[in-house]
Design an enzyme around this catalytic site. Structure first.
Site, PDB file in Angstrom:
ATOM      1  N   GLY A 127     -75.230 -33.356 -46.299  1.00 52.25           N
ATOM      2  CA  GLY A 127     -74.745 -33.340 -47.681  1.00 52.25           C
ATOM      3  C   GLY A 127     -74.913 -31.956 -48.274  1.00 52.25           C
ATOM      4  CE1 TYR A 137     -80.067 -33.271 -49.831  1.00 51.52           C
ATOM      5  CE2 TYR A 137     -79.756 -35.506 -49.005  1.00 51.52           C
ATOM      6  CZ  TYR A 137     -80.175 -34.643 -50.005  1.00 51.52           C
ATOM      7  OH  TYR A 137     -80.721 -35.148 -51.162  1.00 51.52           O
TER       8      TYR A 137
END
Ligand code: XMP
Length: 511
Positions: free
Chosen positions: A53, A81
């Site tokens: 992300g 992420y």
């Protein structure tokens, strides 16, 4: 059925993770990262992915899952992420890579510890795809380092007791040489998957489900002849037989033989198949119209009218079936990675057809799975492998006003191009290819005479998502053969052009 849950933190490759998992014959679904814990429990996954992300985990407003997810006893694989999130949530430390050399982007030589289950039986060094500006400065207690690169000592971490794994790189991207093998290791060695996701099983299960849901009801489907609606028709006919009515609106703007091929594919199946030959009606409405948007609008509207008129002769139905597939579900924006696709399909929901419920039995399948299901259901390869074809059909490939004569020139030229592409074995490598009848007429010489005829443009593109595309580098010999055949065999055409424009700035279609 065993299921993998993919929690979406907004990364650009999230759909790809889902496809890669399904390719390993394990069913999975992508859900928003905010999925409540009791829903996760009900979903009952054998493993959970945290996707990548664009956020930084140390910022207050960065997306986080319900912390209860760490106590479910279910294996977790965090990617990029997701890996940093795992580390940060369990007591590690993630910081911005102040030093530019600690940021990594692109193909990166990475060294692995093969004693970690993710990397078992794989080479100790290989290429991974990295894309991160943050890095794990301290790993949480219970974890150990399992991979490193020159710039990043924490390229992978694992806590084998709790079965938590994190990778800083993207195993789902093809550039990671052994990415599929790593995903396979996670699914099979860590989560204990058996690989029970096959289209044969899916077919059996959906037929049962559809029978249960439809009961003695009547189902209506608008069949376009495209892959999704054809597979849907075959599935529904297997499930409910003659309770299914398929309305195939032939708008007269299909490619050579296409209407008959669609009809033939359903001839032996049990269903109420209705082909509406509405070509004259569409051509009538299109007469003299040259503006591309106006053409599209007329065709879209007319399509619904014809469908509704036919539906009225059937009377009330209980279910309207739609060929929605998983990328449509994801792209219509349930998650973080919402990309709104400008959907320009002919059709849409007719608002005067009376029905109680919508059936979308393909809504959990990716396109390649829809094709696989079509094969399972015995549809001909000519239908299953069909390249994308725009709803407004050849009307947007005849530049300017559309007439029966022009459509017929185009059909012949297009058929020659398609035949030669297939003979050259390039029909599966080009993403989409077709002929266009331009409104350019030019002077030529044929035999001893002068001609003043149309120019046909050939278009062939390579693309993975149709949002951008590159023109195909087709062999000159092939282009030559197609050109010679078209000017010799299609009366009214004396010039053939090959389009060497990418998208952007051009689009795939001409109108
Ligand atoms: P463009 O021309 O927008 O095309 O670059 C991208 C892809 O979309 C297809 N296309 C359509 N598909 N209805 C459809 O179902 C339409 O109105 C339509 N217009 C374009 C096009 O063939 C290409 O695959």
């Amino acid at each position: 059925m065993e299921k993998i849950l993919i929690l979406d933190f907004g990364g650009q490759y999230n759909q790809l993770i889902a496809r890669r998992v399904r390719e390993q014959r394990v069913y999975c679904e992508l859900h928003p990262h905010s999925m409540p814990l009791d829903e996760i429990r009900r979903f009952d996954p054998i493993g959970i992915f945290f996707t990548g992300g664009p956020h930084s985990v140390y910022l207050d407003d960065s997306p986080k899952p319900d912390p209860g997810v760490f106590s479910l006893g279910v294996p977790i694989l965090g990617i990029c992420y997701g890996c940093q999130l795992l580390a940060q949530s369990l007591g590690g430390l993630v910081t911005a890579a102040e030093d530019a050399s600690a940021r990594e982007y692109g193909k990166t030589e990475t060294a692995f510890d093969p004693s970690c289950a993710l990397f078992r039986d794989l080479p100790e060094e290989s290429i991974t795809w990295m894309s991160h500006g943050d890095y794990m400065a301290r790993v949480p207690e219970g974890f150990r380092l399992a991979a490193h690169s020159a710039a990043c000592p924490t390229a992978a971490i694992c806590d084998e007791r709790r079965r938590f794994y994190g990778v800083q790189f993207h195993p789902e991207v093809n550039h990671t040489t052994f990415g599929s093998e790593m995903l396979h290791n996670f699914l099979y060695a860590v989560c204990g998957a058996h690989g029970d996701w096959t289209m044969a099983d899916y077919r059996r299960r959906s037929v049962e489900e559809l029978r249960g849901r439809v009961g003695g009801g009547r189902v209506l489907l608008a069949l376009s002849g495209g892959v999704d609606s054809s597979v849907l028709a075959a599935l529904l006919s297997e499930a409910v037989g003659r309770q299914l009515t398929c309305v195939f609106v032939d708008h007269g703007l299909l490619r050579k033989n296409e209407g008959d091929e669609v009809e033939a594919a359903f001839a032996d199946r049990e269903l109420d198949f209705r082909r509406v030959d509405a070509g004259a009606r569409f051509l009538g409405r299109l007469r003299g119209v040259t503006d591309p948007e106006a053409k599209r609008h007329i065709i879209g509207e007319e399509f619904i009218r014809v469908f509704e008129a036919e539906a009225r002769t059937i009377g009330a139905v209980d279910f309207l079936a739609q060929g929605t597939i998983y990328p449509d579900v994801i792209e219509s924006g349930f998650g973080e990675s919402a990309v709104i696709k400008s959907h320009h399909n002919v059709g849409g929901l007719p608002d005067t057809v009376d029905f109680k419920e919508i059936l979308e039995p393909l809504r959990l399948l990716f396109k390649d799975e829809v094709r696989q299901l079509g094969r399972e259901l015995g549809l001909p390869e000519s239908l299953i492998a069909r390249q994308p074809f725009p709803g407004p059909g050849l009307a947007i490939r005849v530049i300017g006003d559309v007439t029966e004569e022009k459509l017929s020139l185009l059909r012949e030229a297009d058929a020659i191009f398609r035949e030669e592409m297939a003979t050259a074995g390039l029909d599966r490598t080009a993403s989409q290819y077709f002929a266009v009848l331009t409104n350019l007429r030019s002077v030529g010489v044929m035999g001893d005479g002068r001609s003043y005829d149309y120019a046909v443009a050939l278009r062939s593109v390579q693309t993975s998502d149709f949002m951008t595309a590159d023109w195909s580098r087709l062999p000159y010999e092939l282009l030559d053969r197609v050109s010679v055949r078209i000017v010799n065999e299609v009366k009214g055409v004396n010039r053939v052009l090959y389009d060497i424009t990418s998208k952007p700035p051009a689009t795939v279609e001409y109108e």
